[in-house]
Write an enzyme that holds these catalytic residues in place. Structure first.
Site, mmCIF file in Angstrom:
data_model
loop_
_atom_site.group_PDB
_atom_site.id
_atom_site.type_symbol
_atom_site.label_atom_id
_atom_site.label_comp_id
_atom_site.label_asym_id
_atom_site.label_seq_id
_atom_site.Cartn_x
_atom_site.Cartn_y
_atom_site.Cartn_z
ATOM 1 N N GLU A 128 -56.343 -30.882 84.774
ATOM 2 C CA GLU A 128 -55.894 -29.854 85.409
ATOM 3 C C GLU A 128 -57.046 -28.658 85.606
ATOM 4 O O GLU A 128 -57.356 -27.634 84.926
ATOM 5 C CB GLU A 128 -54.500 -29.061 84.766
ATOM 6 N N HIS B 59 -59.839 -26.938 88.164
ATOM 7 C CA HIS B 59 -59.562 -26.316 89.437
ATOM 8 C C HIS B 59 -60.952 -25.702 90.098
ATOM 9 O O HIS B 59 -61.962 -25.439 89.407
ATOM 10 C CB HIS B 59 -58.601 -24.914 89.405
ATOM 11 N N PHE C 65 -53.099 -10.254 88.655
ATOM 12 C CA PHE C 65 -52.929 -10.400 87.300
ATOM 13 C C PHE C 65 -53.856 -10.584 86.372
ATOM 14 O O PHE C 65 -53.792 -10.407 85.031
ATOM 15 C CB PHE C 65 -51.679 -11.140 86.812
ATOM 16 N N HIS D 167 -47.819 -27.767 89.534
ATOM 17 C CA HIS D 167 -48.521 -26.719 88.741
ATOM 18 C C HIS D 167 -47.787 -25.374 88.887
ATOM 19 O O HIS D 167 -47.323 -25.200 90.130
ATOM 20 C CB HIS D 167 -49.859 -26.772 89.436
ATOM 21 N N ASP E 165 -57.441 -26.509 82.009
ATOM 22 C CA ASP E 165 -57.326 -25.527 83.000
ATOM 23 C C ASP E 165 -58.321 -24.853 83.300
ATOM 24 O O ASP E 165 -58.235 -23.309 83.405
ATOM 25 C CB ASP E 165 -55.991 -24.635 82.250
HETATM 26 C C1 GRE Z 1 -54.347 -21.350 86.464
HETATM 27 O O1 GRE Z 1 -54.320 -22.629 87.182
HETATM 28 O O2 GRE Z 1 -54.096 -21.377 85.264
HETATM 29 C C2 GRE Z 1 -54.334 -20.314 87.426
HETATM 30 C C3 GRE Z 1 -54.487 -20.250 88.521
HETATM 31 C C4 GRE Z 1 -54.711 -19.191 89.491
HETATM 32 C C5 GRE Z 1 -54.506 -18.181 88.959
HETATM 33 C C6 GRE Z 1 -54.554 -18.049 87.407
HETATM 34 C C7 GRE Z 1 -54.497 -19.222 86.847
HETATM 35 O O3 GRE Z 1 -54.416 -21.842 89.371
HETATM 36 O O4 GRE Z 1 -54.326 -18.880 85.309
HETATM 37 ZN ZN ZN Z 2 -53.882 -24.793 86.389
#
Ligand code: GRE
Ligand code: ZN
Length: 320
Positions: free
Chosen positions: A8, A10, A22, A162, A283
């Protein structure tokens, strides 16, 4: 242990890379430069933290947040092409999950085929519900999405479910207490509910081979499933599912450690899901490879189980 696989992780594009309201400004500054990078910072951190391979996906909400259908369809294609180029430059280090514009189901199925068959992607990642032009939220249990689930079964690839922010009408707690917004509480409320909708709707009776991956050690579901199941048996609207809720969770879901580096939570997930349904993830860049790897490499597990969660289960699921 052998190099880990992370699932996971990104990236962003200018179209889908705005600052989430946020995230604190200083945190975002650090996240932003890493979201748009593949090789400068990411590969070095993977080397440093023992992550051999990362399956990468577009950041949330991505194309799910597009109310304009044509923009969503185009946005999915172009962001998948950006990801495909990054993978082509480092095919032994990076894989991909496709973004799919479920605003147009036929286009989403076509893009799934293109990404899996032509680009070698490992599945799709959907940020929970999809926006409609008039601002409604379409969840993945909606009957119109059956062609996508059929395609995933045929291609034998999973859907990574997700989080994204809740639909506006449900955000009252976050309006009163914005500290709870996003990944603090809101994401897991939205996504655990979205996952339970999949089970409750009977989706896995219609698509028994469908596989869903949940991050954040299952978005609280491994911890809560006993109570959910117990109380659903007593509900006015009793469930008519073929199997127990726990059976669907164990047979149609995997969970990853993304952004949830807690040993008690991992133990609960392993107990409920079984050892072959839990997989390492970070993440990144919203959470840290250093923190996630330091935790995972030190969790009291025997070597065989650490290997299984760290990479073996992902190798099997994604035929790596
Ligand atoms: C995450 O994948 O944890 C995520 C996002 C977008 C904004 C904040 C975030 O994909 O924590
Ligand atoms: Zn994520």
């Amino acid at each position: 242990m052998d190099k880990k696989v992370a699932l996971e992780e990104h990236f962003a594009t200018p179209q889908y890379g705005g600052r989430p309201h946020f995230l604190a400004a200083d945190v975002w500054a650090d996240v932003e430069r890493r979201l748009f990078d593949f090789t400068q910072l990411r590969l070095a951190l993977m080397d440093e933290t023992g992550i051999g391979y990362a399956i990468i996906s577009l950041t949330s909400p991505g194309v799910q947040g597009d109310r304009d259908v044509a923009a969503a369809v185009n946005g999915a294609r172009t962001s998948n092409d950006v990801l495909a180029s990054a993978i082509a430059a480092n095919p032994d280090r990076f894989g991909g999950f496709a973004a799919v514009a479920l605003q147009d189901v036929e286009a989403a199925v076509e893009e799934t085929h293109r990404c899996v068959k032509e680009l070698g992607f490992h599945g799709v990642l959907v940020n929970s519900f999809t926006d409609t032009p008039d601002g409604r939220a379409l969840h993945l249990d909606d009957a119109r999405f059956a062609p996508l689930w059929r395609a995933l079964e045929e291609l034998n690839v999973p859907l990574y479910l997700h989080p994204r922010l809740q639909p506006a009408a449900q955000r009252t707690a976050m309006v009163d207490w914005p500290e709870m917004a996003g990944p603090v509480m809101e994401f897991t409320t939205e996504t655990s509910t979205a996952a339970l909708r999949l089970i409750t709707s009977g989706l896995f009776d219609r698509h028994p081979r469908a596989q869903v991956v949940l991050g954040h050690l299952g978005e609280t579901l491994p911890y809560n499933i006993w109570r959910i199941e117990n109380r659903m048996r007593k509900a006015t609207d009793r469930t008519t599912l073929a199997k127990s809720l726990t059976s669907y969770l164990k047979e149609n879901f995997y969970v990853t450690t993304s952004g949830h580096f807690s040993t008690p939570s991992l133990i609960a997930a392993l107990e409920v899901m079984g050892h072959d349904r839990v997989m390492f993830s970070v993440d990144y860049p919203f959470d840290e490879m250093t923190q996630g790897s330091a935790w995972f490499d030190g969790v009291p597990l025997d070597d065989a189980l650490r290997h299984q969660i760290g990479r073996g289960n992902a190798e099997r699921l994604f035929s790596l």
